[in-house]
Design a protein around this motif. Structure first.
Motif, PDB file in Angstrom:
ATOM      1  N   LEU A  40      -9.028 -29.330  35.288  1.00 11.70           N
ATOM      2  CA  LEU A  40      -7.466 -29.506  35.459  1.00 11.70           C
ATOM      3  C   LEU A  40      -7.448 -31.065  34.660  1.00 11.70           C
ATOM      4  O   LEU A  40      -6.493 -31.032  33.835  1.00 11.70           O
ATOM      5  N   ILE A  41      -8.400 -31.875  34.594  1.00 14.99           N
ATOM      6  CA  ILE A  41      -8.214 -33.259  34.123  1.00 14.99           C
ATOM      7  C   ILE A  41      -8.717 -33.261  32.628  1.00 14.99           C
ATOM      8  O   ILE A  41      -8.182 -33.873  31.776  1.00 14.99           O
ATOM      9  N   GLY A  42      -9.935 -32.641  32.317  1.00 18.58           N
ATOM     10  CA  GLY A  42     -10.528 -32.405  31.125  1.00 18.58           C
ATOM     11  C   GLY A  42      -9.576 -31.416  30.217  1.00 18.58           C
ATOM     12  O   GLY A  42      -9.022 -31.940  29.302  1.00 18.58           O
ATOM     13  N   LYS A  43      -9.605 -30.295  30.557  1.00 25.12           N
ATOM     14  CA  LYS A  43      -8.962 -29.315  29.540  1.00 25.12           C
ATOM     15  C   LYS A  43      -7.381 -29.124  29.884  1.00 25.12           C
ATOM     16  O   LYS A  43      -6.730 -28.906  28.984  1.00 25.12           O
ATOM     17  N   ILE A  99       5.817 -20.399  27.121  1.00 27.55           N
ATOM     18  CA  ILE A  99       4.936 -20.534  28.183  1.00 27.55           C
ATOM     19  C   ILE A  99       4.518 -21.663  28.277  1.00 27.55           C
ATOM     20  O   ILE A  99       3.777 -22.450  27.488  1.00 27.55           O
ATOM     21  N   PRO A 100       4.709 -22.539  29.415  1.00 24.21           N
ATOM     22  CA  PRO A 100       4.024 -23.995  29.497  1.00 24.21           C
ATOM     23  C   PRO A 100       2.511 -23.865  29.292  1.00 24.21           C
ATOM     24  O   PRO A 100       1.999 -23.122  30.039  1.00 24.21           O
ATOM     25  N   GLY A 101       2.003 -25.013  28.737  1.00 18.56           N
ATOM     26  CA  GLY A 101       0.540 -25.178  28.424  1.00 18.56           C
ATOM     27  C   GLY A 101      -0.208 -25.776  29.504  1.00 18.56           C
ATOM     28  O   GLY A 101       0.343 -26.200  30.515  1.00 18.56           O
ATOM     29  N   PRO A 102      -1.149 -26.483  28.726  1.00 13.27           N
ATOM     30  CA  PRO A 102      -1.886 -27.625  29.742  1.00 13.27           C
ATOM     31  C   PRO A 102      -1.152 -28.845  29.912  1.00 13.27           C
ATOM     32  O   PRO A 102      -0.184 -29.376  29.243  1.00 13.27           O
ATOM     33  N   TYR A 103      -1.640 -29.766  30.728  1.00 13.77           N
ATOM     34  CA  TYR A 103      -1.121 -31.132  31.090  1.00 13.77           C
ATOM     35  C   TYR A 103      -1.327 -31.894  29.573  1.00 13.77           C
ATOM     36  O   TYR A 103      -2.151 -31.782  28.969  1.00 13.77           O
ATOM     37  N   TRP A 148      -0.603 -37.003  31.428  1.00 19.60           N
ATOM     38  CA  TRP A 148      -0.720 -36.467  32.499  1.00 19.60           C
ATOM     39  C   TRP A 148      -2.164 -36.296  33.078  1.00 19.60           C
ATOM     40  O   TRP A 148      -2.281 -36.553  34.122  1.00 19.60           O
ATOM     41  N   ARG A 149      -2.966 -35.936  32.043  1.00 17.74           N
ATOM     42  CA  ARG A 149      -4.435 -35.758  32.241  1.00 17.74           C
ATOM     43  C   ARG A 149      -4.836 -36.974  32.769  1.00 17.74           C
ATOM     44  O   ARG A 149      -5.663 -37.350  33.643  1.00 17.74           O
ATOM     45  N   ILE A 207     -15.512 -34.331  31.090  1.00 15.20           N
ATOM     46  CA  ILE A 207     -14.108 -34.903  30.736  1.00 15.20           C
ATOM     47  C   ILE A 207     -13.755 -35.741  29.285  1.00 15.20           C
ATOM     48  O   ILE A 207     -13.124 -35.386  28.820  1.00 15.20           O
ATOM     49  N   ARG A 208     -14.945 -36.661  29.381  1.00 18.18           N
ATOM     50  CA  ARG A 208     -14.643 -37.503  28.094  1.00 18.18           C
ATOM     51  C   ARG A 208     -15.021 -36.667  27.021  1.00 18.18           C
ATOM     52  O   ARG A 208     -14.484 -36.990  26.136  1.00 18.18           O
ATOM     53  N   ARG A 209     -16.068 -35.932  27.151  1.00 15.60           N
ATOM     54  CA  ARG A 209     -16.403 -35.096  25.862  1.00 15.60           C
ATOM     55  C   ARG A 209     -15.206 -34.221  25.352  1.00 15.60           C
ATOM     56  O   ARG A 209     -14.937 -34.047  24.154  1.00 15.60           O
ATOM     57  N   ILE A 210     -14.638 -33.728  26.270  1.00 13.44           N
ATOM     58  CA  ILE A 210     -13.586 -32.721  25.908  1.00 13.44           C
ATOM     59  C   ILE A 210     -12.450 -33.310  25.110  1.00 13.44           C
ATOM     60  O   ILE A 210     -11.962 -33.136  24.186  1.00 13.44           O
TER      61      ILE A 210
END
Length: 535
Positions: A128-131, A337-341, A345-346, A382-385
């Motif tokens: 959720l937060i990373g991707k 189509i909505p994508g990722p945050y 927002w992440r 998450i930081r790496r992503i």
């Protein structure tokens, strides 16, 4: 009255306490005979709620009644920790596992508990937060396979590889829901021998469901009238359910047919697959000592937004625009189509989560003040992503972490702090690009792609990577959506054999015609690049 309630009431009406006692005696004999029949290891899936506690207690008592020389077959007890469980339940589960392990060793029982967890790449917050995966919905229930199915199935496959086959013992009951009853009836039709059903998703594993015909009353009567053999309190278990909804516990999930358990006492505190987390609401409302969980409920409710398109990218995760036909109150429109945050927002969700963790560690009861909502390994991933996949080289995670926790973020990943680009360069780039977010994104991707390839001995693939940056980020949102519509129209024209329309759409999709037309013959086509750098 629902079909599930009718099933449950039917069971309550047809079995008296005396009949239940008699049935348990017969079931004990059945368990013993099945256990001694062969050398196939057993795996008992438990969530430590009422149903799985009942099944584990039944098996324990049956095996304990056997002579020690017959207790030769290993029984594995597996629990999946999603790492976003209700903290009260998570503490109960860990204490239960600890007591079970100690009692099994002391009493010579061939029972070995295992606490399974998803790999860090599959955890809730990394996705959720990373991707940027949106909060789960029934149409996009991405959490269940990653958090529950995969860890359990991986363990089961390892046992099958080592032993050839296994028997999976589950506490599922037909009275849980009409869907569950239908699924179990379907499995019954394919049984290879008495009480053992094949598992479609896991070859060489059979499913045994001893309490499949029990009602809720049967389960509670058994637990309340029979002492817990590993020393845990069934009365405390009952108190966990008191004041909760009438929903069932969250069972061990091994397939996607299992319904969401967010309404129940034994669910994830972040679950947005249900309208409300009535269980946590009841805990907070009915017990002042549990008011410290309010920040968790607040985050869950904030994630559960009916329409979150304003928080999400107009492109899918890989950067392409995909269209869908939307019907809202009879008005049909074709929209992306909505994508990722988005990046904002992440970072927002990370901030909210760290704030909740910090507050809980200050205000929760002493035994809960070491609660970890997000682990150091998850933060590192998450930081790496953000750095390597999203090219956000401003590296905001350590800054956010220090601002909220007042501690320096120590990344366990080797070489994580070695970088050529950072927040200073990002600030300069933001100033250059002014308010043009797509311009900033493209420049960041190009610069970071070059940086990543600079560290490699061979730069094979750099041109393809740079081209991908332009494919996903060189158009404004309006241009990218327009282009997606043109492609959609082209596909429809091809399918209908409309040659004239096909030629027109192909012309519009060329680089020169995909943007504004030139004002006169001497002007160059107004592409994104020469519009930005015409001065």
């Amino acid at each position: 009255m629902t079909e599930a309630q009718q099933l449950e009431n039917k069971g309550q009406q047809t079995r008296t306490v005396a009949e239940l006692v008699e049935y348990i005696q017969a079931l004990t004999t059945e368990i013993q005979e099945l256990y001694c029949l062969d050398a196939i290891p057993w795996i008992i899936g438990v969530s430590w709620g009422k149903d799985s506690s009942a099944i584990l207690q039944l098996v324990w008592n049956a095996i304990a009644a056997l002579p020690p020389e017959q207790r030769t077959k290993q029984i594995h007890v597996i629990t999946t920790d999603t790492q976003v469980e209700n903290p009260i339940v998570a503490a109960w589960v860990r204490q239960s596992i600890k007591q079970l392990k100690s009692a099994a060793k002391a009493k010579g029982m061939p029972i070995q508990p295992h606490l399974l967890q998803p790999v860090v790449e599959d955890t809730f917050w990394v996705n959720l937060i990373g991707k940027g995966y949106p909060a789960p919905r029934n149409q996009f229930r991405w959490c269940t396979p990653r958090l529950k199915i995969n860890p359990a199935n991986q363990f089961i496959r390892e046992i099958v590889r080592a032993n050839g086959e296994t028997i999976l013992v589950l506490g599922t009951r037909k009275a849980e829901s009409a869907k569950r009853a239908a699924t179990m009836k379907k499995h019954q039709a394919g049984r290879v021998r008495e009480r053992l059903s094949p598992n479609a998703s896991l070859p060489n594993s059979l499913i045994y469901t001893p309490i499949e015909d029990w009602s809720n009353n049967d389960v509670w009567i058994y637990l309340n009238q029979s002492d817990n053999p590993w020393g845990h309190s069934n009365k405390k278990l009952f108190s966990l359910y008191r004041g909760a909804t009438a929903d069932n516990e969250c069972p061990l999930v091994i397939d996607t047919s299992t319904p969401s358990c967010g309404d129940s006492r034994f669910g994830c505190w972040v679950c947005t697959l249900v309208n409300q987390d009535k269980s946590m609401q009841a805990m907070i409302r009915n017990d002042e000592e549990k008011e410290w969980m309010q920040p968790l409920l607040d985050i869950r409710n904030e994630l559960d937004t009916e329409d979150d398109r304003d928080k999400r990218d107009f492109r899918r995760l890989r950067g392409e625009v995909q269209l869908f036909e939307r019907n809202k109150e009879g008005n049909i429109s074709v929209e992306p189509i909505p994508g990722p945050y988005t990046k904002y927002w992440r970072e927002y969700w990370l901030t909210r989560l760290l704030e909740a963790q910090t507050q809980i560690r200050r205000t929760a009861p002493e035994n809960m003040r070491d609660l970890t909502l997000i682990s150091l390994e998850e933060l590192s991933e998450i930081r790496r992503i953000w750095l390597e996949q999203k090219h956000e080289f401003d590296d905001s995670l350590p800054r956010i972490y220090q601002e909220i926790t007042e501690e320096v973020f120590k990344d366990p990943r080797p070489g994580a702090d070695h970088k050529l680009l950072g927040s200073d360069e990002w600030s300069v780039l933001e100033e250059i690009c002014a308010d043009d977010g797509m311009h900033l994104e493209l420049m960041a991707k190009l610069l970071d792609t070059e940086r990543q390839f600079r560290k490699k001995s061979k730069r094979v693939g750099i041109y393809e990577s740079l081209e991908k940056c332009f494919d996903t980020s060189s158009r404004s949102p309006e241009e990218a959506i327009r282009n997606a519509h043109l492609k959609r129209d082209l596909r429809e024209a091809v399918s209908q054999g409309d040659i004239a329309t096909v030629k027109e759409k192909v012309k519009q999709l060329t680089l020169g015609d995909a943007v504004d037309e030139p004002k006169n013959e001497t002007d160059k086509p107004l592409t994104w690049g020469n519009m930005k750098f015409k001065k």
